[in-house]
Structures are given as structure tokens and as C-alpha cells.
Design an enzyme around this catalytic site. Structure first.
Site, mmCIF file in Angstrom:
data_model
loop_
_atom_site.group_PDB
_atom_site.id
_atom_site.type_symbol
_atom_site.label_atom_id
_atom_site.label_comp_id
_atom_site.label_asym_id
_atom_site.label_seq_id
_atom_site.Cartn_x
_atom_site.Cartn_y
_atom_site.Cartn_z
ATOM 1 N N TYR A 1 18.789 3.404 10.423
ATOM 2 C CA TYR A 1 18.033 4.532 11.025
ATOM 3 C C TYR A 1 18.343 4.691 12.424
ATOM 4 O O TYR A 1 18.474 3.697 13.034
ATOM 5 C CB TYR A 1 16.598 4.494 10.679
ATOM 6 C CG TYR A 1 16.264 5.446 9.446
ATOM 7 C CD1 TYR A 1 16.835 5.498 8.363
ATOM 8 C CD2 TYR A 1 14.965 6.026 9.523
ATOM 9 C CE1 TYR A 1 16.533 6.255 7.311
ATOM 10 C CE2 TYR A 1 14.502 6.808 8.509
ATOM 11 C CZ TYR A 1 15.467 7.014 7.133
ATOM 12 O OH TYR A 1 14.876 7.685 6.195
ATOM 13 N N ASP B 1 8.231 0.071 3.135
ATOM 14 C CA ASP B 1 8.515 -0.437 1.902
ATOM 15 C C ASP B 1 9.891 -0.284 1.471
ATOM 16 O O ASP B 1 10.649 -1.154 0.970
ATOM 17 C CB ASP B 1 7.535 0.551 0.942
ATOM 18 C CG ASP B 1 7.926 2.109 0.929
ATOM 19 O OD1 ASP B 1 8.643 2.553 1.905
ATOM 20 O OD2 ASP B 1 7.396 2.744 0.105
ATOM 21 N N CYS C 1 0.815 -1.367 0.077
ATOM 22 C CA CYS C 1 0.077 -0.048 0.145
ATOM 23 C C CYS C 1 0.766 1.246 -0.066
ATOM 24 O O CYS C 1 1.387 1.554 1.049
ATOM 25 C CB CYS C 1 -0.849 0.210 1.245
ATOM 26 S SG CYS C 1 -1.709 -1.623 1.403
ATOM 27 N N GLY C 2 0.827 1.812 -1.221
ATOM 28 C CA GLY C 2 1.991 2.926 -1.307
ATOM 29 C C GLY C 2 0.870 4.429 -1.125
ATOM 30 O O GLY C 2 -0.078 4.220 -0.828
HETATM 31 N N1 ATP Z 1 -0.164 0.169 -14.111
HETATM 32 C C1 ATP Z 1 0.253 1.365 -13.492
HETATM 33 N N2 ATP Z 1 -0.472 1.937 -12.797
HETATM 34 C C2 ATP Z 1 -0.106 3.149 -12.103
HETATM 35 N N3 ATP Z 1 0.968 3.738 -12.160
HETATM 36 C C3 ATP Z 1 1.781 3.049 -12.925
HETATM 37 C C4 ATP Z 1 1.399 1.952 -13.616
HETATM 38 N N4 ATP Z 1 2.616 1.672 -14.228
HETATM 39 C C5 ATP Z 1 3.537 2.398 -14.135
HETATM 40 N N5 ATP Z 1 3.163 3.523 -13.167
HETATM 41 C C6 ATP Z 1 3.608 4.695 -12.901
HETATM 42 O O1 ATP Z 1 4.198 4.159 -11.324
HETATM 43 C C7 ATP Z 1 4.435 5.455 -10.649
HETATM 44 C C8 ATP Z 1 3.816 5.233 -9.284
HETATM 45 O O2 ATP Z 1 4.737 4.023 -8.751
HETATM 46 P P1 ATP Z 1 4.374 3.080 -7.678
HETATM 47 O O3 ATP Z 1 3.286 2.388 -7.896
HETATM 48 O O4 ATP Z 1 5.425 2.270 -7.344
HETATM 49 O O5 ATP Z 1 4.281 3.836 -6.161
HETATM 50 P P2 ATP Z 1 2.868 4.726 -5.475
HETATM 51 O O6 ATP Z 1 2.204 3.512 -4.955
HETATM 52 O O7 ATP Z 1 2.639 5.810 -6.161
HETATM 53 O O8 ATP Z 1 3.863 5.353 -4.333
HETATM 54 P P3 ATP Z 1 4.945 4.623 -3.102
HETATM 55 O O9 ATP Z 1 6.128 5.022 -3.707
HETATM 56 O O10 ATP Z 1 4.235 5.351 -2.224
HETATM 57 O O11 ATP Z 1 4.541 3.094 -3.241
HETATM 58 C C9 ATP Z 1 3.464 6.544 -11.240
HETATM 59 O O12 ATP Z 1 4.430 7.831 -11.694
HETATM 60 C C10 ATP Z 1 2.885 5.749 -12.451
HETATM 61 O O13 ATP Z 1 3.004 6.744 -13.520
HETATM 62 C C1 PAU Z 2 9.583 7.789 1.388
HETATM 63 C C2 PAU Z 2 8.304 6.659 1.114
HETATM 64 C C3 PAU Z 2 7.016 7.663 1.275
HETATM 65 C C4 PAU Z 2 8.509 6.048 -0.259
HETATM 66 O O1 PAU Z 2 7.402 5.323 -0.202
HETATM 67 C C5 PAU Z 2 8.148 5.692 2.368
HETATM 68 O O2 PAU Z 2 9.096 5.001 2.507
HETATM 69 C C6 PAU Z 2 7.740 6.586 3.714
HETATM 70 O O3 PAU Z 2 6.827 7.085 4.116
HETATM 71 N N1 PAU Z 2 8.828 6.618 4.609
HETATM 72 C C7 PAU Z 2 8.916 7.318 5.789
HETATM 73 C C8 PAU Z 2 10.162 8.166 5.771
HETATM 74 C C9 PAU Z 2 11.506 7.433 5.887
HETATM 75 O O4 PAU Z 2 11.507 6.526 5.191
HETATM 76 O O5 PAU Z 2 12.395 8.179 6.429
HETATM 77 K K K Z 3 6.964 2.134 -3.090
#
Ligand code: ATP
Ligand code: PAU
Ligand code: K
Length: 248
Positions: free
Chosen positions: A92, A101, A7-8
Site C-alpha cells: 500500500y 486481516d 475481530c471482523g
Molecule cells: N458459523 C458461522 N457463523 C457465522 N457466519 C458464518 C458461519 N459459517 C459461515 N458463515 C458465513 O461467513 C460470512 C461472514 O464471514 P466472516 O466470519 O469471515 O467475516 P466477518 O467477521 O463477517 O467479517 P470480516 O470480513 O470483516 O472478517 C457470512 O456470510 C456467513 O454467512
Molecule cells: C476490507 C476489510 C473490511 C475486510 O475485512 C478490512 O480489511 C478493512 O477494513 N480494510 C481497510 C481498508 C483497506 O484494506 O484498504
Molecule cells: K476477514
């Protein structure tokens, strides 16, 4: 079957695996409801168990967990912060502050490489983490990813506006842009290239050529030409998730 979730901040990456780790299906969704519908649409049994990692708030993550229990009646194990796991120590000062993540991706990277590694994750944010050959996490870096860089430019200027299709077309080359969309998309991509090349320089000054560079995250594809030696592992967080949340 096991439901795995990452869950990003913008999206939920999901997949369903069998107990032998073979993948039944997976994808990327942007809401809890879309996740439930996607899993329901899978042919076969519904998952009985779930392992998840979240960088969202406790409340948001609890809410998702409740919705999954209601929909599928499954049991959920969540990845938690640790000072050490699977031969890797958290670098850290305050181990709980390291994004989960990042922690899972670097656990997965060290597990696959079995030597020094740099793990770069390109999502909403871009992160980089360094792990020595002895499994010591040396720390890392956080900077804005493509979606944040674009949106900052859009939000704080009046004349930067373009649609997603032209954004995609703009990246067919990295020559100086002759339109706003080309200038922004190529400019931000080159920022990421520069970031990754600097990470490589730091790794070389620490370890010479004796390390593995991993790239993961939704925008990993933007980098493979600049660092052809990198291992692109789209499911690196899931590799670490299985290590942190074993389900016998
Ligand atoms: N099928 C897809 N659906 C959505 N985003 C995608 C896809 N393929 C590539 N991307 C790209 O991936 C990026 C998002 O990355 P990702 O899904 O790894 O992270 P997130 O959930 O947005 O955030 P986090 O870094 O917190 O995990 C966006 O810039 C998007 O353009
Ligand atoms: C940096 C992100 C947003 C990347 O998904 C995540 O790992 C996060 O919320 N980290 C907490 C801050 C840190 O890692 O120092
Ligand atoms: K991520």
C-alpha cells in the site's frame, strides 16, 4: 493456553491453543459477552495470554480488550501495521491503511506457499491480495461479500424478502432461479464466482501457472467447485497472527 481472536466487522472468530499450537477449541460469536461465555465454557485452564487482530475501531477493540482482562486477567498482544514482515513487503502507498486481516492472511499465505500467491477472503467484504514469489505485496481488491450484497438488495427494494433457511436451500443448484430467493442467492454467488475467476486470470497473466490460490473466510465454501485447485485454509488469518504476534 493462548486465546487467538480475529475481530471482523460482523463476527469475532476465536480459538484457544496450547503452547505447542494444538487447538483446544474455537468458534464464531457476535458479541464480546458471547466470546467470554464461550471461552469460560471450555474445559481446562483459562488462557493466560491473548493475541488479536481487529479491523474494528480502536474504541471497540479497547473495549473488548478491557472485558477480556476483567474476565480472565490475561495479557494481550495486538497485531499492528508494518511495512515489512517475514519476507513480505506491504504494497500500500500508506501501509497503515491496509486492513490488518488482509495483511495477516497474505503473510500466512506466503509463509505456507513459499511462492507467488493470491489470497481471497470471503467475509462481510470480499478481499483479494497478490504477493509475488519475492514476497512483494502487489496490492489487491475489495468488494462486497455475500452478506452485504444480500442486504443491499433487501434494503433498496420493496419485494425482495426471504428467510435464512430458504436462502440455504436455494444454493443446492446454480440454475436460473424460479423464485426470488433462488434468483438473489444464486445471482450473488455467481458474482463471487466471476470475481474469483477474474482474479485467477490476473494471476495467470502475471505468473503463468506458478502461483497458489488461497481461499479463506466464512463464505469460502461457496467457491470450491469453481476453483478446485484452490487451497481452502479457514484459519489463514490465525497463521499470520501467530507470525505477527509471537509469544515465546
Ligand atoms: N458459523 C458461522 N457463523 C457465522 N457466519 C458464518 C458461519 N459459517 C459461515 N458463515 C458465513 O461467513 C460470512 C461472514 O464471514 P466472516 O466470519 O469471515 O467475516 P466477518 O467477521 O463477517 O467479517 P470480516 O470480513 O470483516 O472478517 C457470512 O456470510 C456467513 O454467512
Ligand atoms: C476490507 C476489510 C473490511 C475486510 O475485512 C478490512 O480489511 C478493512 O477494513 N480494510 C481497510 C481498508 C483497506 O484494506 O484498504
Ligand atoms: K476477514
Amino acid at each position: 493456553m493462548i486465546l487467538e481472536l480475529d475481530c471482523g466487522n460482523s463476527f469475532i472468530k476465536w480459538r484457544v491453543i496450547r503452547t505447542d499450537a494444538s487447538v483446544v477449541g474455537g468458534g464464531i460469536v457476535d458479541t464480546n459477552q458471547a466470546l467470554i461465555e464461550a471461552v469460560e465454557a471450555l474445559a481446562g485452564d483459562t488462557p493466560a495470554r491473548c493475541r488479536l487482530v481487529s479491523v474494528r475501531t480502536e474504541e471497540e477493540t479497547d473495549h473488548l480488550g478491557d472485558a477480556l482482562v476483567k474476565a480472565f486477567g490475561l495479557s494481550i498482544v495486538r497485531a499492528r501495521s508494518a511495512t515489512a514482515l517475514a519476507g513480505v513487503t506491504n504494497g500500500y502507498d500508506d501501509y497503515e491503511r491496509l486492513g490488518l486481516d488482509r495483511w495477516l492472511a497474505l503473510l500466512g499465505g506466503y509463509h505456507l506457499a513459499r511462492r507467488a500467491c493470491v489470497v481471497i477472503d470471503l467475509g462481510t467484504a470480499v478481499t483479494s491480495d497478490f504477493v509475488s514469489a519475492q514476497g512483494e505485496h502487489l496490492g489487491g481488491f475489495i468488494c462486497p461479500g455475500m452478506p452485504l450484497m444480500r442486504n443491499q438488495l433487501r434494503t433498496h427494494t420493496r419485494r425482495i424478502r426471504y428467510d435464512d433457511e430458504s436462502a440455504e436451500r436455494a444454493l443446492s443448484s446454480l440454475q436460473p432461479g424460479r423464485s426470488t430467493v433462488e434468483a438473489v442467492e444464486r445471482g450473488c454467488t455467481l458474482m463471487l464466482h466471476g470475481f474469483v475467476l477474474t482474479q485467477l486470470e490476473q494471476a495467470r497473466s502475471l505468473w503463468g501457472e506458478d502461483f497458489t490460490l488461497f481461499i479463506t473466510g466464512g463464505d469460502a465454501g461457496l467457491l470450491h467447485q469453481v476453483v478446485p485447485q484452490a487451497r481452502i485454509v479457514p484459519d489463514l488469518v490465525f497463521v499470520g497472527l501467530a507470525m505477527a504476534c509471537p509469544l515465546e
